[in-house]
Write a protein that holds these residues in place. Structure first.
Motif, PDB file in Angstrom:
ATOM      1  N   GLU A  21       9.401  12.926  -2.768  1.00  0.00           N
ATOM      2  CA  GLU A  21       8.784  13.465  -1.759  1.00  0.00           C
ATOM      3  C   GLU A  21       7.038  13.331  -1.578  1.00  0.00           C
ATOM      4  O   GLU A  21       6.202  14.327  -1.437  1.00  0.00           O
ATOM      5  CB  GLU A  21       9.201  14.901  -1.267  1.00  0.00           C
ATOM      6  N   GLY A  22       6.664  12.281  -2.221  1.00  0.00           N
ATOM      7  CA  GLY A  22       5.161  12.159  -2.163  1.00  0.00           C
ATOM      8  C   GLY A  22       4.278  12.770  -3.542  1.00  0.00           C
ATOM      9  O   GLY A  22       3.214  12.798  -3.413  1.00  0.00           O
ATOM     10  N   PRO A  52      -0.277  14.651  -6.006  1.00  0.00           N
ATOM     11  CA  PRO A  52       0.193  13.842  -4.973  1.00  0.00           C
ATOM     12  C   PRO A  52       0.146  12.271  -5.401  1.00  0.00           C
ATOM     13  O   PRO A  52      -0.800  11.839  -6.151  1.00  0.00           O
ATOM     14  CB  PRO A  52      -0.942  14.041  -4.089  1.00  0.00           C
ATOM     15  N   ALA A  53       1.076  11.624  -4.863  1.00  0.00           N
ATOM     16  CA  ALA A  53       1.543  10.064  -5.240  1.00  0.00           C
ATOM     17  C   ALA A  53       0.201   9.210  -4.941  1.00  0.00           C
ATOM     18  O   ALA A  53      -0.124   8.362  -5.440  1.00  0.00           O
ATOM     19  CB  ALA A  53       2.584   9.658  -4.746  1.00  0.00           C
ATOM     20  N   ASP A  54      -0.783   9.864  -3.800  1.00  0.00           N
ATOM     21  CA  ASP A  54      -1.943   9.133  -3.290  1.00  0.00           C
ATOM     22  C   ASP A  54      -3.248   9.558  -3.988  1.00  0.00           C
ATOM     23  O   ASP A  54      -4.109   9.067  -3.607  1.00  0.00           O
ATOM     24  CB  ASP A  54      -1.917   8.918  -1.828  1.00  0.00           C
ATOM     25  N   ALA A  92       1.337   2.780 -12.777  1.00  0.00           N
ATOM     26  CA  ALA A  92       2.661   2.983 -12.579  1.00  0.00           C
ATOM     27  C   ALA A  92       3.099   3.233 -11.003  1.00  0.00           C
ATOM     28  O   ALA A  92       4.016   2.803 -10.346  1.00  0.00           O
ATOM     29  CB  ALA A  92       3.125   4.182 -13.213  1.00  0.00           C
ATOM     30  N   LEU A  93       2.076   3.780 -10.216  1.00  0.00           N
ATOM     31  CA  LEU A  93       2.158   4.030  -9.032  1.00  0.00           C
ATOM     32  C   LEU A  93       2.021   2.874  -8.172  1.00  0.00           C
ATOM     33  O   LEU A  93       2.327   3.002  -6.720  1.00  0.00           O
ATOM     34  CB  LEU A  93       1.242   5.137  -8.624  1.00  0.00           C
ATOM     35  N   SER A  94       1.414   1.656  -8.416  1.00  0.00           N
ATOM     36  CA  SER A  94       1.044   0.773  -7.494  1.00  0.00           C
ATOM     37  C   SER A  94       2.015  -0.494  -7.706  1.00  0.00           C
ATOM     38  O   SER A  94       2.698  -0.726  -8.737  1.00  0.00           O
ATOM     39  CB  SER A  94      -0.560   0.152  -7.794  1.00  0.00           C
TER      40      SER A  94
END
Lengths: 94, 259
Positions: A21-22, A52-54, A92-94
């Motif tokens: 969930e982000g 936050p993932a962003d 890891a997130l991109s």
């Protein structure tokens, strides 16, 4: 998700994490770096938990640095840095 | 204070000769670090002898990211985790030279961690150069040479003492290492071509001397530079280490603490 970053002239940081969930969850930080005391590893991973993932690389590095500053006693990182962990996390997130 | 004066402030004790299994080596490092930290034994240097081959991974490494467990099993290689950071290494009886230094923190007072690595291995670099190897210290923690990397060190600051241990390749089969230890591409990102990075230059190839001769020369160099008295592991130290093997270093919980 998995990300890696090697500090030039330094050591490798590897990150494994989930995004739920982000937000970052189940963050695991490993590598061939040096860290004293070893218990500070949980502080580094814990600082990213729930982020936050962003979040930007700078924001993630700041979370880690702030958490380490709150650690009782002196923490020594050798061969890596909060910025290196943040970069591995961004990868890891991109 | 000069470098030598720092070392010479202490009466160093030597432990060498007896061989132990990989988990016991890890346990002895913890026990002896404790004992020196509590002042129960003098500052000590220990030369290791191995009874069995092992992959030794660093305190913060992921077990499965670093080691091919099936391959290790197939080759009869034990996997253990040490209490210091740094990278995975392959050790085999008679094929590496490993030593530990257990020292009071005052020995390296005022130095950065990085400076202390070079300082604590300076006697070895000096000895290797006398043996004709063009060796030098490569920060953060490598002993290297014109022909390639010789070995690496790792440290822990625990229990009121400094643990510094170093493993050097004497006769490691370079083709065996990548079969059990995984080396990722990112790790090599700042080190140029892959083949060059993996170039290890074992001491046998560089000196043509028996392992024992090199080890004895290292011990003699330490003794002449810093002073050194023959010592021995006490039975209670060995007992404590055996107990630590049972409760920690020989357990899957510890080895897979970062799976």
């Amino acid at each position: 998700m998995h990300g890696e970053y090697k500090t030039p002239g330094g050591k490798l940081v590897q990150i494994d994490l989930d995004v739920v969930e982000g937000h970052l969850r189940n963050v695991r930080v490993t590598g061939d770096f040096f860290l004293e005391p070893p218990e500070a590893l949980d502080v580094i991973a814990g600082a990213l938990e729930g982020a936050p993932a962003d979040a930007s690389e700078e924001e993630l590095a700041h979370r880690i640095a702030r958490a380490l500053a709150g650690f009782p006693g002196r923490v020594e990182l050798l061969g890596f840095s909060p910025e290196a962990v943040a970069r591995a996390a961004r990868r890891a997130l991109s | 204070m000069s470098e030598l004066a720092r070392w010479r402030k202490y009466r160093w004790q030597l432990i060498s000769g007896e061989a132990f299994d990989p988990a016991m080596q890890m346990a002895l490092d913890e026990v002896l670090t404790y004992r020196v930290g509590r002042g129960e034994r003098p500052p000590t240097v220990r030369f290791w002898e191995w009874t069995a081959p092992a992959v030794v991974i660093g305190r913060f490494q992921s077990l499965r990211n670093e080691v091919d467990l099936e391959e290790a099993n197939r080759h009869g290689i034990t996997v253990v985790r040490r209490i210091t950071g740094g990278g995975a290494m392959l050790t085999e009886p008679g094929r590496v030279i490993t030593y530990s230094i257990y020292a009071p923190p005052e020995l390296v007072a005022g130095m950065s961690f990085q400076e202390s690595y070079a300082f604590l291995d300076a006697w070895v670099v000096e000895a290797l150069r006398v043996l004709g190897i063009d060796a030098w210290y490569q920060p953060i923690n490598d002993i290297t040479s014109a022909n390639g990397k010789i070995g690496g060190a790792a440290q822990a600051r625990r229990h009121g003492a400094v643990l510094h241990h170093t493993t050097m390749a004497y006769d490691i089969d370079p083709e065996k290492v990548p079969r059990v230890i995984r080396i990722g591409r990112e790790k090599l990102s700042d080190k140029g071509v892959r083949s060059a990075e993996r170039r290890v230059a074992p001491l046998r190839q560089q000196t043509n001397l028996p392992r024992e001769t090199i080890q004895e020369f290292l011990i003699r160099t330490f003794a002449e530079r810093h002073g050194l008295e023959e010592g021995t592991l006490r039975p209670d130290e060995i007992d404590e280490a055996r107990e630590l093997v049972r409760t920690k270093f020989g357990t899957w919980e510890w080895t897979a603490i970062l799976p």
